[in-house]
Write a protein that holds these residues in place. Structure first.
Motif, mmCIF file in Angstrom:
data_model
loop_
_atom_site.group_PDB
_atom_site.id
_atom_site.type_symbol
_atom_site.label_atom_id
_atom_site.label_comp_id
_atom_site.label_asym_id
_atom_site.label_seq_id
_atom_site.Cartn_x
_atom_site.Cartn_y
_atom_site.Cartn_z
ATOM 1 N N LYS A 2 0.824 -1.204 0.000
ATOM 2 C CA LYS A 2 0.000 0.000 0.000
ATOM 3 C C LYS A 2 0.860 1.256 0.000
ATOM 4 C CE LYS A 2 -4.007 -1.949 2.444
ATOM 5 N NZ LYS A 2 -4.878 -1.804 3.641
ATOM 6 N N GLY A 4 2.435 4.619 1.019
ATOM 7 C CA GLY A 4 2.714 5.191 2.335
ATOM 8 C C GLY A 4 3.273 4.219 3.343
ATOM 9 N N PHE A 5 3.380 2.930 2.954
ATOM 10 C CA PHE A 5 3.939 1.930 3.855
ATOM 11 C C PHE A 5 5.366 1.601 3.409
ATOM 12 C CE2 PHE A 5 -0.517 1.499 4.606
ATOM 13 C CZ PHE A 5 -0.648 1.065 5.914
ATOM 14 N N THR A 81 7.811 5.913 11.352
ATOM 15 C CA THR A 81 6.559 5.760 10.623
ATOM 16 C C THR A 81 5.332 5.980 11.507
ATOM 17 O OG1 THR A 81 5.221 4.204 9.301
ATOM 18 C CG2 THR A 81 6.628 3.250 11.007
ATOM 19 N N ASP A 82 4.269 6.453 10.865
ATOM 20 C CA ASP A 82 2.967 6.610 11.533
ATOM 21 C C ASP A 82 2.034 5.496 11.067
ATOM 22 O OD1 ASP A 82 2.592 7.386 8.927
ATOM 23 O OD2 ASP A 82 1.527 9.237 9.396
ATOM 24 N N VAL A 83 2.589 4.303 10.899
ATOM 25 C CA VAL A 83 1.836 3.186 10.334
ATOM 26 C C VAL A 83 0.579 2.873 11.139
ATOM 27 C CG1 VAL A 83 3.125 1.381 11.539
ATOM 28 C CG2 VAL A 83 2.087 0.878 9.342
ATOM 29 N N GLU A 84 0.598 3.108 12.451
ATOM 30 C CA GLU A 84 -0.599 2.825 13.249
ATOM 31 C C GLU A 84 -1.738 3.758 12.874
ATOM 32 O OE1 GLU A 84 0.521 0.674 17.337
ATOM 33 O OE2 GLU A 84 1.156 2.761 17.278
ATOM 34 N N CYS A 85 -1.427 4.993 12.560
ATOM 35 C CA CYS A 85 -2.464 5.915 12.088
ATOM 36 C C CYS A 85 -3.023 5.438 10.754
ATOM 37 C CB CYS A 85 -1.893 7.323 11.925
ATOM 38 S SG CYS A 85 -1.660 8.222 13.455
ATOM 39 N N ARG A 86 -2.140 4.984 9.874
ATOM 40 C CA ARG A 86 -2.556 4.524 8.555
ATOM 41 C C ARG A 86 -3.387 3.253 8.649
ATOM 42 N NH1 ARG A 86 0.365 7.225 4.607
ATOM 43 N NH2 ARG A 86 2.111 8.459 5.421
ATOM 44 N N LEU A 87 -3.042 2.390 9.598
ATOM 45 C CA LEU A 87 -3.775 1.143 9.782
ATOM 46 C C LEU A 87 -5.055 1.335 10.581
ATOM 47 C CD1 LEU A 87 -0.807 -1.259 10.672
ATOM 48 C CD2 LEU A 87 -2.135 -1.254 8.547
ATOM 49 N N THR A 95 -1.862 -3.903 15.840
ATOM 50 C CA THR A 95 -0.832 -3.452 14.906
ATOM 51 C C THR A 95 -0.017 -4.630 14.390
ATOM 52 O OG1 THR A 95 -0.686 -1.296 16.005
ATOM 53 C CG2 THR A 95 1.190 -1.969 14.636
#
Length: 200
Positions: A2, A4-5, A81-87, A95
Motif C-alpha cells: 500500500k 505510504g507503507f 513511521t505513523d503506520v498505526e495511524c494509517r492502519l 498493529t
C-alpha cells in the motif's frame, strides 16, 4: 504494498519500537541502535502511535512528534513511521496482526525497555503478542529486578533466550523473548516534558 507503507522484503527481520515519542530523545536512539546490534536485525521501525491507551494525558500532535523523531533518529536501517495511524490500530496486538498480514514472510520482533516488561501483563492481548512475535527486552537503569519478576517474565520463563544467544531471537519460533543488559541512558520523555524541554 500500500502507498505510504515502507517496503520490506520477505525474510527480513524488523524490530518494532512503539510509543508516543512525546518527545523522542537520545535514549530512544540509543536503545534502537543497541537492538539492531544485539538482535541482529535488518531494520528497525519507530512506530509513532496516535496515543497510549494506558496514559491519561494525550500526546502532542502526531505531526510534531513524527518530525521530532526524524530530526533525532539518523540511521540508514531505521524508519520513523505513523503506520498505526494509517492502519487505524490503537493497541500493539492489533498493529502486529495487521503488519503480519501486510508483510507475509517478514520476521517482526517487538522491542521494549525493561520497564515495559514489568507492566506488560496490563497490555491488551499481551499473551497474543508474546506468542506471535519474538520480544526483545533491553534493560534500563533501575528496571532490571522488577522486569525479571514480572508476571510476563514468570509465565514465559522457559521461553527465554539467553542474552549470549540474543542474535538468534529474530528467527526463533514463538513464544521467544530475550532480556539483554546494555549501557543505558537514564532519561525519559516524562522527565523532558516535566522540565519544560518539549514544546510541540
Amino acid at each position: 504494498m500500500k502507498a505510504g507503507f515502507p517496503f520490506l522484503r520477505p525474510g527480513m527481520t524488523v524490530g518494532l519500537l512503539g510509543g508516543s515519542f512525546d518527545p523522542p530523545h537520545a535514549a530512544h536512539v540509543h536503545i534502537t541502535r543497541e537492538a539492531l546490534r544485539a538482535f541482529g536485525l535488518d531494520r528497525a521501525w519507530w512506530l509513532v502511535s496516535p496515543g497510549n491507551p494506558l496514559k491519561e494525558r494525550g500526546p502532542a500532535p502526531i505531526a510534531a512528534r513524527m518530525q521530532a523523531a526524524r530530526d533525532i533518529m539518523h540511521h540508514p536501517r531505521v524508519t520513523v513511521t505513523d503506520v498505526e495511524c494509517r492502519l487505524g490500530t490503537r493497541v500493539t496486538a492489533e498493529t502486529i496482526a495487521c503488519l503480519r498480514e501486510l508483510y507475509p514472510g517478514v520476521r517482526f520482533v517487538w522491542l521494549m525497555g525493561a520497564d515495559n516488561l514489568a507492566s506488560f501483563h496490563r497490555w491488551r492481548d499481551w499473551r497474543y503478542i508474546m506468542e506471535t512475535v519474538p520480544v526483545g527486552v533491553l534493560a534500563r537503569p533501575g528496571d532490571r529486578i522488577s522486569a525479571r519478576m514480572s508476571p510476563a517474565a514468570r509465565l514465559y520463563g522457559r521461553y527465554r533466550i539467553a542474552a549470549s544467544d540474543s542474535h538468534l531471537l529474530a528467527r526463533s519460533d514463538t513464544p521467544a523473548w530475550c532480556f539483554v543488559n546494555v549501557p543505558m541512558m537514564d532519561i525519559s520523555s516524562t522527565q523532558i516534558r516535566a522540565s519544560g524541554g518539549w514544546q510541540a
